[in-house]
Motif scaffolding. Structure first.
Motif, PDB file in Angstrom:
ATOM      1  N   GLU A 147       0.873  -1.173   0.000  1.00  0.00           N
ATOM      2  CA  GLU A 147       0.000   0.000   0.000  1.00  0.00           C
ATOM      3  C   GLU A 147       0.903   1.214   0.000  1.00  0.00           C
ATOM      4  O   GLU A 147       1.718   1.391   0.898  1.00  0.00           O
ATOM      5  N   THR A 166      11.169   2.422  12.069  1.00  0.00           N
ATOM      6  CA  THR A 166      11.075   0.973  11.834  1.00  0.00           C
ATOM      7  C   THR A 166      12.107   0.545  10.802  1.00  0.00           C
ATOM      8  O   THR A 166      12.769  -0.479  10.963  1.00  0.00           O
ATOM      9  N   ARG A 221       3.427   0.383   2.944  1.00  0.00           N
ATOM     10  CA  ARG A 221       3.065  -0.679   3.880  1.00  0.00           C
ATOM     11  C   ARG A 221       3.090  -1.980   3.098  1.00  0.00           C
ATOM     12  O   ARG A 221       2.707  -2.022   1.931  1.00  0.00           O
ATOM     13  N   THR A 260       5.226  -6.836   7.068  1.00  0.00           N
ATOM     14  CA  THR A 260       6.686  -6.829   7.211  1.00  0.00           C
ATOM     15  C   THR A 260       7.273  -5.429   7.223  1.00  0.00           C
ATOM     16  O   THR A 260       8.483  -5.262   7.265  1.00  0.00           O
ATOM     17  N   ASP A 261       6.409  -4.414   7.166  1.00  0.00           N
ATOM     18  CA  ASP A 261       6.937  -3.066   7.352  1.00  0.00           C
ATOM     19  C   ASP A 261       6.797  -2.652   8.824  1.00  0.00           C
ATOM     20  O   ASP A 261       7.190  -1.560   9.193  1.00  0.00           O
ATOM     21  N   SER A 262       6.219  -3.546   9.635  1.00  0.00           N
ATOM     22  CA  SER A 262       6.094  -3.247  11.065  1.00  0.00           C
ATOM     23  C   SER A 262       7.091  -4.098  11.840  1.00  0.00           C
ATOM     24  O   SER A 262       7.497  -5.173  11.377  1.00  0.00           O
ATOM     25  N   LEU A 263       7.454  -3.636  13.011  1.00  0.00           N
ATOM     26  CA  LEU A 263       8.440  -4.379  13.795  1.00  0.00           C
ATOM     27  C   LEU A 263       7.913  -5.732  14.224  1.00  0.00           C
ATOM     28  O   LEU A 263       8.621  -6.737  14.178  1.00  0.00           O
ATOM     29  N   PHE A 297       7.720  -8.069  11.041  1.00  0.00           N
ATOM     30  CA  PHE A 297       9.069  -8.370  10.574  1.00  0.00           C
ATOM     31  C   PHE A 297       9.789  -9.258  11.591  1.00  0.00           C
ATOM     32  O   PHE A 297      10.440 -10.242  11.235  1.00  0.00           O
TER      33      PHE A 297
END
Lengths: 715, 514
Positions: free
Chosen positions: A680, A696, B346, B392-395, B398
């Motif tokens: 997205e 992050t 995202r 996988t864009d968040s801790l 991931f």
């Protein structure tokens, strides 16, 4: 909102006398209606006249200025019944629909209309869906004209002839008190050309005037004893009057040299093809100047006996070019010649193929064969010679070139419904599946290969009605109907019938918020706000109103797991009666047309927007293509990796992806593989969002670096 | 019946020599054939020509093959009688917006020697029937290109899709440019460009695409290289403390036959990247074993190098987690979806691990015990067997995948590895046992590894196809055409999902073996 907007083009409809009007055939028809003082118009969309309905719709305001009433009819039967306004009142009315499917639906009303006859001109514009590009059974409208005794015009396929035919249609109808059908073949609907305009005319009497001064005439009502009089009237008065009109107004045209010993009688619609064939045989110039005598029937029913006999007089042989079968015109002409003791040879079917479209190749070959037999001196010897190499040198590609039938669009919300159906069958075994008309009929093609029959618009569930299992625990039928078909006919013929007869089958109503297959027109259940129509009437409510108790509304068809589980529940539920699933998600074509510009605008204005897209990790994809066997999305295709270690192409998603989510949902429901990802892309993210993302990313980067320091990587 | 000479019908001109020009365009629905047609009409009319177009719209616009047709003739004050559809042997200019559509035009007789200028974009849009084949179902482009050359009078063919994309436009613009550049119509270049300018939408990009295609068609510019395979550029990264081990492995490559060295090098990198240096040594043992039995042209060694690498790098959860958490992969995704610097991306991964995969990722004894437990399976399917979306864009997301990938050093102790190694050993031993008698057959046995792919049910189906193909081995050993038949069986196994073609092929083998 329809797929194609004619807002710009309809401005041309105001053009006055002497102007040159440019555009498609259907646009010319609309202009011709205004020039002929039409009082009301209606119809039902369907290829090839969908655009005609869209033109009417976009021209609503203009029509209103002239006091012309326009409506989107609920079906062709409604449209035909609408012409009842011309029975007692001298108001010209026109309706349009596709033939022969529409004519079939309308035939009850048409037969009644033709029996009582009309006072004002009543014109039925038929979009003839015959030949290449057709999507229906190959039949002729001619049979409807003959059985109900309505006149049938088949004008030459150029704009001036089509415009003239509209005027003739109204006047012929009034002169003979008979409704008139005008057929337009697929390509003449879409032909681009020009004609000289005339002034528009207001109707002499509007429908409002009629309501203010109601009239009735018992003799026009289709009930005994009037019906017996109607039948006599048809042959004693209306038919001769029609023949007189056709002859006096030169509706049919003569071309070429009357002294020719050879003649061609052609349907108006085939004229251009015939001239091209003669030109290719060296017998006509490009303007249609020819030595062969041609009678071009712009009115193919009724036939004018005297005109045809005169034409045949002194001719050795006449070839009748009549497309479609049976050969009604040929039979009639043969009968005329025989009854009148003529000896002219009549050739028709036999010289020309019995069935199928009269393509350029077929006309050239058949006319050449006819001339060889009956006028061998006419064919110049040069036509038998050529220096072109034989076609056989060119390799046959029929086993190489893949078929490319139409299919679901990128992001279509109907695809997941059929993916779910495929999964249901994997789990519960093969079922009998009845299909319907609409985009959803693409399910019969690969990769879905679902569906056994299609019986007509809105008749999917009805066509499964005999298939009621005596074993309550046994398999049940599955049937599909679209929202368009549902409102057209399905509500009563399919849902009401199943409810009344306690049919146990599963009925899936594919609701994409529009009559999508015909170009995205609004219907009763459309979610759009339409200023001139009442929309937002839920299908589920109507289904419940028909007495169905097991109804499930699914508002996101992309949820393949829910779709599959709900279908399984329906097929195993102990409840009696039909199980109806209303599977609703908006047609992606229409949605994109609305959202894309809005998104681009918002992004430009600095507002936060999110654009979804799917992709495939090519290292994780193993090249089995199971996803494509459950999807078939145009944006999901195969590509080479260029990796010598791999044999098979992998899945890849191209830039046309709209991020509908079907790929991921299918991979999940069918437990395929973890190679799909959804990205997205957030434009104009909030500051907090940006900070979070970069924090992050830093941590993730550190983790990645730490791991890579301890091992060998090749990526 | 009497036989006549074939009628060769050619259009004759008008009294002043004016002639009708016929032009057909075949496109895939959604390619903008309508726009192209309108432009052609406009350019003809601007040059003092009568022009007429027709098309078959309707459902054909939904990704199916569509035909547009145009006729035009110099205006001499009279209106010609134009035909409404293209006729076999009577098309002057044929525009095909995709390679197979060009093939279809040839097949339908719309491309005539001595007459037709064929303007075709050579890029491919795969049809559904090409995509759903479990192997490689794509049509043979070479045959179509050869036929185009024979059928057409003049061919203007290059990748107009790539050109259009390069210019930020769509293919209708580059097709229009190729038409102008081909010189098939007697109209000057600027009249085409005027038409594009008048259309008012995306004018600059359209003109760029038009110009590029025009110059390529004219021959003043080289067309883009054929749309082909651009292998991803991978970089080898060897940490200092692994360098010695890696160099030792690389040195062993030199001992292999020259024909197999390149592919074995790729295989070696893949295997070491997958696991570790020791795994690379295990891989080279296999390749060297094949090489010892092999002779020029060393097809067996090449097959061993390729398929042993694939067999050792089986697809398990660890590998997926590893690949999804790499830095290079994140960058690749960003490039693919075109994320700009001021945008945030995202990223969601779709997972659905099943009981089998879950237990196979456990230590061998624990996994085996759980796989035997009905209760464990029931518990899993009730509470855990569902699709998982991992960001996988968040801790958190991931981190979860990172943790799974961190199990890599322990892979050898997991249940899955034990099963895979047994399978690999049996398969490879089989091939090595055949090699002394029949090198070709042995190579084909190695190539059968291609049948095993995918995850979950797909993987199970692949395994069963592999087993069925291998079941023919006793019947094929000792036959001179054994290798050939083994290859045919494998091709059949890749032709359809259910294996119907394979059933047929196996029956044939059984019939001659009986």
């Amino acid at each position: 909102m329809a797929e194609r907007s004619f807002k710009k083009e309809v401005e041309q409809l105001r053009m006055g006398a002497g102007g040159t009007f440019r555009g498609e055939g259907i646009l010319a028809v609309t202009k011709a209606l205004l020039e002929n003082g039409v009082g009301y118009v209606g119809g039902y969309q369907g290829s090839p006249i969908s655009h005609l309905m869209d033109v009417f719709s976009d021209a609503q305001d203009l029509l209103a200025e002239y006091g012309v009433h326009f409506e989107n009819s609920a079906s062709e039967a409604t449209a035909a019944a609408m012409l009842a306004a011309s029975v007692n009142y001298p108001i010209r009315g026109a309706v349009a629909f596709k033939s022969t499917v529409g004519t079939n639906v309308a035939s009850d009303a048409l037969a009644n209309l033709a029996s009582g006859g009309v006072t004002g001109g009543a014109l039925v514009i038929l979009g003839e869906d015959y030949g290449e590009g057709s999507s229906i059974m190959q039949e002729r409208s001619h049979a409807f004209a003959m059985k109900s005794q309505m006149w049938l015009l088949d004008p030459r396929p150029n704009l001036p002839s089509i415009v003239a035919a509209v005027g003739h249609g109204f006047r012929l109808s009034e002169a003979s008190n008979t409704p008139v059908m005008m057929q337009m073949r697929i390509k003449s609907c879409h032909v681009h050309g020009h004609f000289t305009a005339a002034d528009n005319r207001r109707p002499a009497m509007t429908v409002s005037d009629a309501l203010q001064n109601p009239k009735r005439d018992l003799s026009r009502i289709v009930l005994p004893p009037a019906v017996f009089l109607h039948e006599n009237e048809k042959v004693d008065r209306r038919w001769p009057n029609a023949v007189d009109y056709v002859l006096e107004n030169n509706v049919n045209e003569h071309f070429g040299n009357p002294a020719s010993k050879i003649g061609l009688i052609v349907q108006g619609g085939t004229y251009n093809g015939v001239i091209r064939a003669l030109n290719r045989l060296g017998l006509s110039d490009i303007y249609g100047e020819t030595d062969i005598h041609i009678l071009c029937l712009n009115a193919v029913y009724p036939l004018c006996d005297s005109q045809i006999l005169d034409f045949c007089d002194g001719k050795d042989a006449v070839l009748l070019v009549e497309e479609g079968q049976p050969n009604f015109i040929e039979q009639a002409v043969g009968h005329m010649l025989y009854q009148n003791g003529r000896t002219t040879v009549l050739a028709g079917k036999g010289a020309l193929p019995m069935a199928g479209e009269y393509t350029g190749k077929r006309l050239v070959e058949s006319i050449a064969a006819f001339l060889r037999e009956h006028a061998p001196s006419l064919l110049p010897p040069a036509t038998a010679k050529t220096n072109e190499p034989a076609q056989s040198d060119i390799p046959d590609l029929s086993t190489v070139v893949p078929a490319r039938p139409p299919g679901f669009c990128t992001g279509c919300p109907e695809r997941p419904i059929f993916a779910a159906t495929k999964l249901v069958q994997q789990q519960l075994g093969e079922h009998h599946i009845a299909s319907d008309i609409g985009c959803h009929l693409f399910s019969i093609m690969p990769p879905f290969d679902i569906g056994s029959t299609t019986m007509g618009y809105g008749l999917g569930p009805a066509s499964a009605s005999a298939l009621q299992n005596r074993d309550k625990a046994g398999k049940r039928s599955i049937s599909f109907v679209g929202d368009g078909g549902f409102w057209h006919n399905g509500l009563t013929s399919s849902i009401g019938n199943a409810s009344f007869n306690k049919h146990d089958g599963l009925i899936v109503i594919v609701d994409n918020h529009y009559a999508a297959a015909t170009g995205g027109q609004d219907i009763l259940s459309s979610r759009a706000q339409n200023k001139s129509r009442k929309t937002n009437n839920p299908i589920a409510k109507a289904v419940e109103g028909m007495g169905v108790t097991w109804v499930r509304q699914i508002d996101r068809t992309y949820d393949v797991t829910t779709m599959r589980d709900t279908m399984i529940e329906a097929l195993t539920s102990p409840e009696e009666g039909p199980k109806v699933i209303v599977a609703s998600s908006e047609c992606m074509l229409n949605r994109q047309r609305r959202e894309k510009p809005a998104l681009a605008k918002a992004a430009k204005e600095g507002k936060r927007t999110v654009r979804p897209r799917f992709g495939v990790d090519e290292d994780i994809c193993t090249g089995d293509h199971a996803c494509m066997r459950l999807s078939g999305c145009p944006s999901l295709s195969v590509k080479d990796t260029g990796d010598p270690l791999r044999d098979d192409p992998v899945a890849a998603i191209d830039q046309t992806c709209v991020g509908c989510g079907n790929c991921g949902e299918v991979a999940d429901a069918a437990v395929l593989c973890p190679s799909f990802w959804q990205a997205e892309i957030v434009s104009n993210p909030t500051p907090a969002e940006k900070r979070r993302a970069s924090r992050t990313a830093r941590i993730i980067g550190w983790l990645q670096g730490r791991r890579d320091a301890r091992r060998l990587t090749f990526a | 019946m009497t036989l006549h000479a074939p009628v060769i019908a050619r259009r004759s001109p008008g009294p002043q020599g004016e002639r009708i020009i016929t032009l057909a365009a075949l496109a895939v629905g959604g390619q903008g054939g309508g726009v192209l047609t309108n432009w052609i009409i406009a350019v003809a009319e601007a040059n003092g020509y009568h022009a007429q177009s027709t098309s078959v719209a309707g459902v054909a616009q939904r990704t199916g093959a569509t035909v547009y047709y145009v006729e035009m003739c110099k205006d001499t004050g009279r209106t010609p009688v134009f035909a409404l559809s293209p006729s076999e042997g009577d098309v002057d200019i044929m525009i095909a917006a995709e390679l197979m559509e060009a093939g279809r035009a040839v097949m339908r007789g719309f491309v005539t020697p001595g007459r037709t200028t064929l303007i075709a974009s050579t890029h491919r849009i795969a049809a559904v029937s090409e995509k759903i084949v479990p192997g490689d179902g794509r049509a043979d482009a070479g045959q179509v290109i050869a036929a185009m050359g024979l059928a057409a009078d003049q061919v203007v063919a290059f990748d107009m899709e790539t050109l259009a994309t390069k210019a930020g436009s769509v293919i209708s613009a580059s097709l229009f440019g190729a038409l102008a550049g081909s010189g098939a119509l007697p109209f000057p270049r600027d009249s085409y460009e005027a038409v594009i300018r008048k259309s008012g939408k995306g004018v600059e990009a359209s003109l760029r695409a038009f110009g590029l295609a025009h110059d390529c068609a004219k021959g003043t510019m080289a067309p883009p290289a054929p749309q082909g395979v651009t292998p991803r550029i991978r970089t080898l990264n060897v940490p200092a403390r692994l360098r010695a081990g890696w160099q030792a492995l690389e040195a062993r490559l030199d001992g292999l036959p020259a024909e197999a060295r390149h592919i074995a090098g790729l295989g070696l990198k893949k295997v070491v990247d997958y696991q570790d240096i020791a795994y690379g040594a295990q891989y080279l043992d296999m390749v060297e074993r094949a090489a010892r039995l092999d002779a020029a042209p060393f097809a067996l060694t090449q097959a061993a190098a390729k398929y042993a690498a694939n067999a050792l790098c089986y697809d398990d959860i660890l590998r997926v987690a590893d690949l999804k958490t790499r830095a290079s992969r994140h960058q690749r995704v960003r490039d693919e979806v075109r994320v700009k610097d001021d945008q945030v991306m995202r990223l969601t991964e779709y997972f659905h691990p099943q009981f089998e995969e879950f237990t196979a990722t456990l230590p061998a004894r624990l996994g085996a015990w759980l796989q035997r437990s009905r209760r464990a399976e029931a518990f899993y399917s009730r509470h855990l067997d569902k699709g998982r979306r991992i960001r996988t864009d968040s801790l958190a997301g991931f981190g979860m995948l990172w943790a799974v990938s961190a199990l890599r050093p322990r892979r050898r102790s997991l249940l899955r590895h034990r099963g895979e190694m047994a399978h690999v050993a049996a398969w490879f031993d089989h091939a090595m046992a055949i090699a002394p008698q029949d090198l070709a057959l042995a190579a084909e046995v190695l190539a059968n590894r291609r049948l095993i792919k995918g995850y979950s049910d797909t993987h199970a189906r692949g395994l069963s196809k592999f087993d069925r193909v291998m079941s023919a081995l006793p019947m094929l050993r000792g036959r001179p055409d054994g290798a050939d038949w083994m290859r045919r069986l494998r091709t059949a196994a890749l032709a359809d999902e259910k294996g119907q073609a394979l059933d047929g092929a196996l029956k044939t083998v059984e019939s001659f073996a009986a």
